[in-house]
Scaffold this motif. Structure first.
Motif, PDB file in Angstrom:
ATOM      1  N   PRO A   1       0.803  -1.227   0.000  1.00 29.95           N
ATOM      2  CA  PRO A   1       0.000   0.000   0.000  1.00 29.95           C
ATOM      3  C   PRO A   1       0.838   1.280   0.000  1.00 29.95           C
ATOM      4  O   PRO A   1       0.375   2.323  -0.479  1.00 29.95           O
ATOM      5  CB  PRO A   1      -0.825  -0.126   1.286  1.00 29.95           C
ATOM      6  CG  PRO A   1      -0.950  -1.597   1.496  1.00 29.95           C
ATOM      7  CD  PRO A   1       0.388  -2.153   1.067  1.00 29.95           C
ATOM      8  N   GLN A   2       2.065   1.196   0.498  1.00 30.51           N
ATOM      9  CA  GLN A   2       2.925   2.381   0.512  1.00 30.51           C
ATOM     10  C   GLN A   2       3.368   2.794  -0.885  1.00 30.51           C
ATOM     11  O   GLN A   2       3.830   3.914  -1.072  1.00 30.51           O
ATOM     12  CB  GLN A   2       4.157   2.146   1.392  1.00 30.51           C
ATOM     13  CG  GLN A   2       3.839   2.038   2.867  1.00 30.51           C
ATOM     14  CD  GLN A   2       5.100   1.850   3.671  1.00 30.51           C
ATOM     15  OE1 GLN A   2       5.574   0.731   3.838  1.00 30.51           O
ATOM     16  NE2 GLN A   2       5.669   2.950   4.142  1.00 30.51           N
ATOM     17  N   VAL A   3       3.244   1.876  -1.844  1.00 32.17           N
ATOM     18  CA  VAL A   3       3.563   2.224  -3.233  1.00 32.17           C
ATOM     19  C   VAL A   3       2.284   2.157  -4.075  1.00 32.17           C
ATOM     20  O   VAL A   3       2.307   1.796  -5.248  1.00 32.17           O
ATOM     21  CB  VAL A   3       4.704   1.352  -3.806  1.00 32.17           C
ATOM     22  CG1 VAL A   3       6.014   1.695  -3.116  1.00 32.17           C
ATOM     23  CG2 VAL A   3       4.389  -0.132  -3.691  1.00 32.17           C
ATOM     24  N   HIS A   4       1.165   2.476  -3.436  1.00 33.55           N
ATOM     25  CA  HIS A   4      -0.127   2.635  -4.117  1.00 33.55           C
ATOM     26  C   HIS A   4      -0.702   1.336  -4.659  1.00 33.55           C
ATOM     27  O   HIS A   4      -1.519   1.361  -5.582  1.00 33.55           O
ATOM     28  CB  HIS A   4      -0.016   3.679  -5.241  1.00 33.55           C
ATOM     29  CG  HIS A   4       0.481   5.007  -4.779  1.00 33.55           C
ATOM     30  ND1 HIS A   4      -0.339   6.020  -4.334  1.00 33.55           N
ATOM     31  CD2 HIS A   4       1.748   5.493  -4.656  1.00 33.55           C
ATOM     32  CE1 HIS A   4       0.378   7.061  -3.978  1.00 33.55           C
ATOM     33  NE2 HIS A   4       1.653   6.779  -4.166  1.00 33.55           N
ATOM     34  N   GLN A   5      -0.305   0.203  -4.089  1.00 31.99           N
ATOM     35  CA  GLN A   5      -0.832  -1.099  -4.505  1.00 31.99           C
ATOM     36  C   GLN A   5      -1.511  -1.759  -3.307  1.00 31.99           C
ATOM     37  O   GLN A   5      -0.843  -2.159  -2.360  1.00 31.99           O
ATOM     38  CB  GLN A   5       0.294  -2.001  -5.030  1.00 31.99           C
ATOM     39  CG  GLN A   5       0.996  -1.470  -6.249  1.00 31.99           C
ATOM     40  CD  GLN A   5       0.095  -1.454  -7.467  1.00 31.99           C
ATOM     41  OE1 GLN A   5      -0.649  -2.398  -7.723  1.00 31.99           O
ATOM     42  NE2 GLN A   5       0.163  -0.374  -8.229  1.00 31.99           N
ATOM     43  N   SER A   6      -2.819  -1.878  -3.346  1.00 32.86           N
ATOM     44  CA  SER A   6      -3.565  -2.420  -2.213  1.00 32.86           C
ATOM     45  C   SER A   6      -3.540  -3.950  -2.246  1.00 32.86           C
ATOM     46  O   SER A   6      -4.534  -4.616  -2.529  1.00 32.86           O
ATOM     47  CB  SER A   6      -5.005  -1.897  -2.229  1.00 32.86           C
ATOM     48  OG  SER A   6      -5.662  -2.263  -1.029  1.00 32.86           O
ATOM     49  N   LYS A   7      -2.361  -4.497  -1.965  1.00 31.35           N
ATOM     50  CA  LYS A   7      -2.145  -5.947  -1.959  1.00 31.35           C
ATOM     51  C   LYS A   7      -1.434  -6.335  -0.672  1.00 31.35           C
ATOM     52  O   LYS A   7      -0.621  -5.564  -0.158  1.00 31.35           O
ATOM     53  CB  LYS A   7      -1.276  -6.383  -3.149  1.00 31.35           C
ATOM     54  CG  LYS A   7      -1.853  -6.039  -4.516  1.00 31.35           C
ATOM     55  CD  LYS A   7      -0.888  -6.455  -5.611  1.00 31.35           C
ATOM     56  CE  LYS A   7      -1.349  -5.961  -6.972  1.00 31.35           C
ATOM     57  NZ  LYS A   7      -2.620  -6.523  -7.378  1.00 31.35           N
ATOM     58  N   ARG A   8      -1.706  -7.543  -0.186  1.00 28.61           N
ATOM     59  CA  ARG A   8      -1.077  -8.011   1.053  1.00 28.61           C
ATOM     60  C   ARG A   8       0.300  -8.591   0.723  1.00 28.61           C
ATOM     61  O   ARG A   8       0.523  -9.790   0.656  1.00 28.61           O
ATOM     62  CB  ARG A   8      -1.981  -9.008   1.776  1.00 28.61           C
ATOM     63  CG  ARG A   8      -3.299  -8.351   2.198  1.00 28.61           C
ATOM     64  CD  ARG A   8      -4.113  -9.182   3.154  1.00 28.61           C
ATOM     65  NE  ARG A   8      -3.591  -9.109   4.519  1.00 28.61           N
ATOM     66  CZ  ARG A   8      -3.846  -8.131   5.371  1.00 28.61           C
ATOM     67  NH1 ARG A   8      -4.603  -7.105   5.019  1.00 28.61           N
ATOM     68  NH2 ARG A   8      -3.339  -8.169   6.593  1.00 28.61           N
ATOM     69  N   LEU A   9       1.233  -7.670   0.542  1.00 27.83           N
ATOM     70  CA  LEU A   9       2.608  -7.992   0.165  1.00 27.83           C
ATOM     71  C   LEU A   9       3.525  -7.019   0.884  1.00 27.83           C
ATOM     72  O   LEU A   9       3.241  -5.815   0.932  1.00 27.83           O
ATOM     73  CB  LEU A   9       2.776  -7.838  -1.351  1.00 27.83           C
ATOM     74  CG  LEU A   9       4.204  -7.909  -1.913  1.00 27.83           C
ATOM     75  CD1 LEU A   9       4.757  -9.327  -1.797  1.00 27.83           C
ATOM     76  CD2 LEU A   9       4.231  -7.430  -3.359  1.00 27.83           C
TER      77      LEU A   9
ATOM     78  N   LEU B   1       7.203 -11.294   1.807  1.00 24.87           N
ATOM     79  CA  LEU B   1       6.109 -12.053   2.409  1.00 24.87           C
ATOM     80  C   LEU B   1       4.803 -11.724   1.710  1.00 24.87           C
ATOM     81  O   LEU B   1       4.427 -10.553   1.605  1.00 24.87           O
ATOM     82  CB  LEU B   1       5.973 -11.707   3.896  1.00 24.87           C
ATOM     83  CG  LEU B   1       6.776 -12.498   4.921  1.00 24.87           C
ATOM     84  CD1 LEU B   1       6.429 -12.027   6.324  1.00 24.87           C
ATOM     85  CD2 LEU B   1       6.548 -13.990   4.794  1.00 24.87           C
ATOM     86  N   VAL B   2       4.121 -12.766   1.268  1.00 24.94           N
ATOM     87  CA  VAL B   2       2.809 -12.631   0.638  1.00 24.94           C
ATOM     88  C   VAL B   2       1.755 -13.085   1.642  1.00 24.94           C
ATOM     89  O   VAL B   2       1.922 -14.121   2.308  1.00 24.94           O
ATOM     90  CB  VAL B   2       2.734 -13.495  -0.637  1.00 24.94           C
ATOM     91  CG1 VAL B   2       1.381 -13.331  -1.323  1.00 24.94           C
ATOM     92  CG2 VAL B   2       3.870 -13.139  -1.594  1.00 24.94           C
ATOM     93  N   ASN B   3       0.690 -12.331   1.772  1.00 21.87           N
ATOM     94  CA  ASN B   3      -0.405 -12.627   2.709  1.00 21.87           C
ATOM     95  C   ASN B   3       0.115 -12.918   4.121  1.00 21.87           C
ATOM     96  O   ASN B   3      -0.224 -13.939   4.723  1.00 21.87           O
ATOM     97  CB  ASN B   3      -1.252 -13.793   2.194  1.00 21.87           C
ATOM     98  CG  ASN B   3      -1.955 -13.466   0.891  1.00 21.87           C
ATOM     99  OD1 ASN B   3      -2.343 -12.330   0.645  1.00 21.87           O
ATOM    100  ND2 ASN B   3      -2.123 -14.472   0.039  1.00 21.87           N
ATOM    101  N   PRO B   4       0.927 -12.023   4.678  1.00 17.56           N
ATOM    102  CA  PRO B   4       1.511 -12.291   5.995  1.00 17.56           C
ATOM    103  C   PRO B   4       0.526 -12.046   7.139  1.00 17.56           C
ATOM    104  O   PRO B   4      -0.458 -11.322   7.002  1.00 17.56           O
ATOM    105  CB  PRO B   4       2.657 -11.284   6.066  1.00 17.56           C
ATOM    106  CG  PRO B   4       2.151 -10.130   5.261  1.00 17.56           C
ATOM    107  CD  PRO B   4       1.364 -10.740   4.135  1.00 17.56           C
ATOM    108  N   ASP B   5       0.846 -12.661   8.258  1.00 20.41           N
ATOM    109  CA  ASP B   5       0.131 -12.395   9.507  1.00 20.41           C
ATOM    110  C   ASP B   5       1.078 -12.753  10.644  1.00 20.41           C
ATOM    111  O   ASP B   5       2.142 -13.347  10.412  1.00 20.41           O
ATOM    112  CB  ASP B   5      -1.159 -13.199   9.593  1.00 20.41           C
ATOM    113  CG  ASP B   5      -2.210 -12.524  10.481  1.00 20.41           C
ATOM    114  OD1 ASP B   5      -1.865 -11.560  11.210  1.00 20.41           O
ATOM    115  OD2 ASP B   5      -3.370 -12.960  10.449  1.00 20.41           O
ATOM    116  N   TYR B   6       0.686 -12.406  11.862  1.00 18.42           N
ATOM    117  CA  TYR B   6       1.534 -12.721  13.015  1.00 18.42           C
ATOM    118  C   TYR B   6       0.677 -12.895  14.254  1.00 18.42           C
ATOM    119  O   TYR B   6      -0.496 -12.516  14.286  1.00 18.42           O
ATOM    120  CB  TYR B   6       2.586 -11.618  13.238  1.00 18.42           C
ATOM    121  CG  TYR B   6       2.025 -10.325  13.776  1.00 18.42           C
ATOM    122  CD1 TYR B   6       1.944 -10.091  15.161  1.00 18.42           C
ATOM    123  CD2 TYR B   6       1.570  -9.320  12.924  1.00 18.42           C
ATOM    124  CE1 TYR B   6       1.420  -8.905  15.659  1.00 18.42           C
ATOM    125  CE2 TYR B   6       1.052  -8.144  13.416  1.00 18.42           C
ATOM    126  CZ  TYR B   6       0.982  -7.942  14.787  1.00 18.42           C
ATOM    127  OH  TYR B   6       0.460  -6.776  15.277  1.00 18.42           O
TER     128      TYR B   6
END
Length: 198
Positions: free
Chosen positions: A51-59, A92-97
């Motif tokens: 999202p910091q580079v204008h891409q709303s993806k979980r990456l 990391l793609v689709n990360p969580d913790y």
């Protein structure tokens, strides 16, 4: 690889949850990850979320230099173990913790999307995080200290959360140009506090 424009606080892309990635092996995602790494390095950052580079993806991407981890370590962890823990360049793609302890450490954070500002943010000291790489292979690690802080900060971006929203004392939100002066004031205050008798 291209250097991408970094979204700044106030842009809508930073305030909403990012969409899950359906196919980690998508060549376009690999190109985005490569560009994010180049952008992170160019900006001298430690991590960057899509999202910091204008891409709303979980990456997200990050790299934690062990020396930088030691330089950013400011008390709070159990026996200070792992304070200098580094981490390799990671995509990391689709990360969580999840937190592995309720113990938190409060320390300074800055953000490429909020240039010129820093603040003290409480974060879990010890976490487990997971996701996949760009081949779809599972990644799962434990992290402590600054490594754990970086992962939590970047995962927050994927949920539309910026570090000031995590702060408990907004008086510590300062310009980075004032950090040395602030640190000197903290040191003087600590030196003047009465010490308990032993």
């Amino acid at each position: 690889m291209a250097i991408l424009k970094i979204a700044r606080m106030g842009h809508p892309v930073l305030g909403r949850p990012a969409a899950a990635v359906e196919d980690p092996r998508d060549p376009a995602l690999r190109q985005l990850a490569d560009d994010m790494i180049a952008t992170m390095r160019d900006a001298e950052g430690t991590g960057l979320a899509a999202p910091q580079v204008h891409q709303s993806k979980r990456l997200l991407v990050f790299f934690v230099d062990a020396g930088r981890a030691r330089a950013h370590a400011h008390g709070g962890g159990p026996d200070d173990e792992g304070k200098g823990e580094g981490a390799p360049l990671t995509v990391l793609v689709n990360p969580d913790y999840e937190a592995l302890s309720e113990e938190k450490d409060e320390s300074w954070e800055a953000c490429l999307s909020i240039p010129g500002l820093a603040g003290r943010v409480p974060r879990y000291w010890h976490i487990r995080y997971w996701g996949t790489d760009l081949e779809g292979n599972a990644i799962e690690r434990e992290a402590t200290g600054f490594h754990a802080r970086v992962v939590q900060h970047e995962c927050d971006h994927l949920d539309g959360v910026l570090f000031p929203q995590r702060m408990t004392d907004m008086s510590t939100l300062i310009f980075t140009s004032e950090m040395d002066r602030y640190a000197e004031g903290e040191a003087r205050a600590a030196a003047s506090r009465p010490r308990a008798a032993s």
